[in-house]
Design an enzyme around this catalytic site. Structure first.
Site, PDB file in Angstrom:
ATOM      1  N   GLU A   1      12.312  64.845  32.215  1.00  0.00           N
ATOM      2  CA  GLU A   1      11.521  65.012  30.988  1.00  0.00           C
ATOM      3  C   GLU A   1      11.653  63.777  30.099  1.00  0.00           C
ATOM      4  O   GLU A   1      10.704  63.384  29.430  1.00  0.00           O
ATOM      5  CB  GLU A   1      11.960  66.272  30.243  1.00  0.00           C
ATOM      6  CG  GLU A   1      11.730  67.559  31.017  1.00  0.00           C
ATOM      7  CD  GLU A   1      10.265  67.751  31.400  1.00  0.00           C
ATOM      8  OE1 GLU A   1       9.383  67.495  30.548  1.00  0.00           O
ATOM      9  OE2 GLU A   1      10.001  68.136  32.554  1.00  0.00           O
TER      10      GLU A   1
ATOM     11  N   TRP B   1       9.174  61.547  31.417  1.00  0.00           N
ATOM     12  CA  TRP B   1       7.809  61.733  30.921  1.00  0.00           C
ATOM     13  C   TRP B   1       7.594  60.935  29.639  1.00  0.00           C
ATOM     14  O   TRP B   1       6.494  60.410  29.392  1.00  0.00           O
ATOM     15  CB  TRP B   1       7.515  63.212  30.683  1.00  0.00           C
ATOM     16  CG  TRP B   1       6.975  63.904  31.892  1.00  0.00           C
ATOM     17  CD1 TRP B   1       7.671  64.685  32.781  1.00  0.00           C
ATOM     18  CD2 TRP B   1       5.623  63.873  32.369  1.00  0.00           C
ATOM     19  NE1 TRP B   1       6.832  65.131  33.775  1.00  0.00           N
ATOM     20  CE2 TRP B   1       5.571  64.655  33.549  1.00  0.00           C
ATOM     21  CE3 TRP B   1       4.455  63.270  31.916  1.00  0.00           C
ATOM     22  CZ2 TRP B   1       4.399  64.843  34.271  1.00  0.00           C
ATOM     23  CZ3 TRP B   1       3.280  63.447  32.627  1.00  0.00           C
ATOM     24  CH2 TRP B   1       3.252  64.223  33.796  1.00  0.00           C
TER      25      TRP B   1
ATOM     26  N   TRP C   1     -18.144  68.997  23.785  1.00  0.00           N
ATOM     27  CA  TRP C   1     -17.316  69.607  22.750  1.00  0.00           C
ATOM     28  C   TRP C   1     -18.175  70.459  21.829  1.00  0.00           C
ATOM     29  O   TRP C   1     -19.307  70.108  21.504  1.00  0.00           O
ATOM     30  CB  TRP C   1     -16.596  68.536  21.925  1.00  0.00           C
ATOM     31  CG  TRP C   1     -15.785  67.586  22.746  1.00  0.00           C
ATOM     32  CD1 TRP C   1     -16.019  66.262  22.943  1.00  0.00           C
ATOM     33  CD2 TRP C   1     -14.613  67.892  23.513  1.00  0.00           C
ATOM     34  NE1 TRP C   1     -15.071  65.736  23.784  1.00  0.00           N
ATOM     35  CE2 TRP C   1     -14.194  66.696  24.143  1.00  0.00           C
ATOM     36  CE3 TRP C   1     -13.877  69.065  23.727  1.00  0.00           C
ATOM     37  CZ2 TRP C   1     -13.084  66.637  24.972  1.00  0.00           C
ATOM     38  CZ3 TRP C   1     -12.770  69.004  24.556  1.00  0.00           C
ATOM     39  CH2 TRP C   1     -12.376  67.811  25.165  1.00  0.00           C
TER      40      TRP C   1
ATOM     41  N   ASN D   1       7.802  73.171  23.703  1.00  0.00           N
ATOM     42  CA  ASN D   1       6.869  72.418  24.537  1.00  0.00           C
ATOM     43  C   ASN D   1       5.910  73.315  25.317  1.00  0.00           C
ATOM     44  O   ASN D   1       4.711  73.019  25.436  1.00  0.00           O
ATOM     45  CB  ASN D   1       7.636  71.521  25.512  1.00  0.00           C
ATOM     46  CG  ASN D   1       6.705  70.631  26.305  1.00  0.00           C
ATOM     47  OD1 ASN D   1       6.007  69.794  25.752  1.00  0.00           O
ATOM     48  ND2 ASN D   1       6.672  70.820  27.621  1.00  0.00           N
TER      49      ASN D   1
ATOM     50  N   TRP E   1     -10.141  67.148  21.825  1.00  0.00           N
ATOM     51  CA  TRP E   1      -8.680  67.020  21.813  1.00  0.00           C
ATOM     52  C   TRP E   1      -8.187  66.119  20.694  1.00  0.00           C
ATOM     53  O   TRP E   1      -7.054  66.271  20.200  1.00  0.00           O
ATOM     54  CB  TRP E   1      -8.168  66.504  23.164  1.00  0.00           C
ATOM     55  CG  TRP E   1      -8.654  65.129  23.554  1.00  0.00           C
ATOM     56  CD1 TRP E   1      -9.720  64.829  24.344  1.00  0.00           C
ATOM     57  CD2 TRP E   1      -8.086  63.872  23.170  1.00  0.00           C
ATOM     58  NE1 TRP E   1      -9.866  63.465  24.484  1.00  0.00           N
ATOM     59  CE2 TRP E   1      -8.875  62.857  23.780  1.00  0.00           C
ATOM     60  CE3 TRP E   1      -6.995  63.504  22.396  1.00  0.00           C
ATOM     61  CZ2 TRP E   1      -8.602  61.492  23.604  1.00  0.00           C
ATOM     62  CZ3 TRP E   1      -6.719  62.153  22.223  1.00  0.00           C
ATOM     63  CH2 TRP E   1      -7.514  61.157  22.818  1.00  0.00           C
TER      64      TRP E   1
ATOM     65  N   TRP F   1      -1.777  65.443  24.654  1.00  0.00           N
ATOM     66  CA  TRP F   1      -3.065  66.092  24.368  1.00  0.00           C
ATOM     67  C   TRP F   1      -4.090  65.777  25.448  1.00  0.00           C
ATOM     68  O   TRP F   1      -4.839  66.652  25.878  1.00  0.00           O
ATOM     69  CB  TRP F   1      -3.564  65.663  22.988  1.00  0.00           C
ATOM     70  CG  TRP F   1      -3.016  66.553  21.919  1.00  0.00           C
ATOM     71  CD1 TRP F   1      -1.878  66.356  21.191  1.00  0.00           C
ATOM     72  CD2 TRP F   1      -3.546  67.802  21.486  1.00  0.00           C
ATOM     73  NE1 TRP F   1      -1.670  67.408  20.338  1.00  0.00           N
ATOM     74  CE2 TRP F   1      -2.680  68.305  20.493  1.00  0.00           C
ATOM     75  CE3 TRP F   1      -4.667  68.543  21.829  1.00  0.00           C
ATOM     76  CZ2 TRP F   1      -2.902  69.519  19.844  1.00  0.00           C
ATOM     77  CZ3 TRP F   1      -4.907  69.757  21.195  1.00  0.00           C
ATOM     78  CH2 TRP F   1      -4.023  70.241  20.209  1.00  0.00           C
TER      79      TRP F   1
END
Length: 448
Positions: free
Chosen positions: A266, A269, A297, A333, A351, A374
């Site tokens: 993690e 990431w 959208w 998370n 987003w 996102w």
């Protein structure tokens, strides 16, 4: 006679494992430590409200650790740093590298100061693996996490963290600005009570948090997806402001638990997000996958958007997460993915709207992780699923919060007549999102 060394701090608000500070002390001739609040230079993204609260307290803690010697200046760094060099008669400037578009500012300052005869050095401090050191076989950047992290681990060579250097070398400087005068804290209304109850910004708070993780939550890390369980590190804001370094985290965690490798992935990431931002600096404003420019959208209106922001959607897990965010400046998370998917897929909101809200309300919002995450949920980002993933918040709640412990913590009216009806039908809105995705697939096919 050589003048003092100016150490310019940015997202590295710590004394231990601070290579620029350590090298400056080793150079001799005295050290002046400065933080520049630059929220106006091109390439700088001004931080959000919750991050401003954190920054205030982190700087106050750092100043206390330096016995009041921290120098504060506000303004464009390309004006402030050279002016401070002249003011101090500094003959060297050291800093730790950053990896956003702001590095172009650093490059220009480095060139101009060196042309003026000033020694300038930069150091690796805030990433385990700098973006240009990890490349694919053809010399390009990675776009998928798993091979990226594998390549990082194969490189190895994570250095041991540095200690705190001799702070007797740190000098004061005239003209430091007032931290209170910067107006980083909320006034009326004071919305930061929950942040104060939840967090202790600063280097000591970071290491207390790391100690707590090592003493308990790491052993439960295999349950990290359950928001009611204390199984995560909550180190993200401390890493974001550099109050603890990834080298210190690696040194404490690596190899000590069956959960260590997963936790460090993690951290990986985080490294991957910075790798992506380094190569695609417009990550917060442009789709990483251009085919998503064709996504349809929707326009749900201010009332619907306000319901999402303030946890009044009638979808319990979404509302719990948004209320946790509003109160603490943080969100678990797993729940972040759910609330983001709900906004993007069920409400069909771009987003970027959600990314901007998180940027303003998260204490751990940074320039890489926030937009990368996102875009990952949206499907427009790096390492996105090959299909259009839509998180079902009801199924997610049943799987990861089966007793509704997390939901009831943040939504006490859940299950009563006071709790609102859902603002959208999950099944119908999911199908509308899948229909909109057909345009993306068609655009991708036309690109070949």
């Amino acid at each position: 006679m050589a003048g003092p060394t100016l150490v310019w701090l940015r997202d590295d608000l710590r004394l231990a494992d601070n290579p620029a500070l350590t090298a400056a002390v080793s150079r001799g001739h005295g050290v002046v430590v400065v933080f520049v609040l630059d929220d106006e230079s091109p390439g700088i993204r001004p931080i959000g409200s919750a991050s401003r609260w954190w920054l205030h307290h982190s700087l106050a803690a750092l100043d206390a650790s330096l016995d009041g010697m921290l120098v504060l200046r506000r303004g464009p760094a390309e004006r402030v740093i050279p002016a401070l060099v002249d003011e101090l008669g500094a003959t060297a400037v050291y800093w730790n590298r950053r990896y956003s578009a702001a590095r172009e500012i650093d490059a220009r300052i480095k060139t101009s100061l060196r042309d003026a005869g000033v020694e300038v050095e930069s150091f690796q401090a805030n990433l385990l693996f700098e973006p240009w050191t990890v490349q694919t076989g053809d010399g390009g950047p990675y776009k998928v996490f798993t091979p990226f992290w594998r390549a990082c681990l194969e490189r190895g060579g994570v250095r041991e963290p540095l200690g705190v250097p001799d702070l007797g070398a740190v000098l004061g400087a005239p003209g430091s600005e007032s931290l209170d005068g910067w107006g980083l804290l909320p006034t009326t209304p004071d919305w930061a009570g929950g942040l104060r109850d939840t967090w202790t910004p600063g280097e000591r708070g970071a290491h207390d948090r790391l100690d707590a993780f090592m003493g308990g939550a790491l052993s439960r890390y295999h349950r990290r997806d359950e928001p009611a369980v204390e199984a995560t590190s909550r180190l993200s804001p401390h890493l974001r402001f550099g109050e603890v370094s990834p080298f210190q985290v690696w040194d404490r965690v690596h190899g000590v638990s069956a959960n260590s490798a997963k936790f460090l992935s993690e951290v990986g990431w985080r490294e991957f997000s910075w790798h992506i931002l380094f190569h695609w600096p417009r990550l917060a404003t442009e789709n990483f996958r251009p085919a998503f420019d064709a996504f349809g959208w929707g326009h749900p209106g201010d009332e619907v958007l306000a319901a999402w922001r303030h946890g009044r959607t009638g979808i319990p897990l979404v509302d719990a997460g948004m209320r946790e965010l509003w109160h603490t400046g943080y969100m678990h998370n797993r729940v972040r993915m759910v609330v983001a998917s709900f906004l993007i897929k069920n409400l069909l909101v771009d987003w970027r709207v959600g990314e901007e809200w998180f940027w303003d309300t998260l204490v751990d919002a940074d320039e890489a992780n926030n937009p990368a995450s996102w875009q990952w949920v949206a499907g427009s980002g790096a390492d996105a699923a090959p299909y259009f993933r839509v998180f079902n918040p009801e199924l997610q709640a049943k799987k990861f919060d089966p007793d509704a412990e997390y939901i009831r913590r943040w939504v006490p009216e859940y299950g009563t007549p006071d709790y609102p009806d859902p603002i959208v039908d999950l099944a119908r809105s999911r199908q509308e999102a899948l229909d909109a995705y057909e345009a993306v697939k068609a655009a991708a096919a036309s690109r070949g």
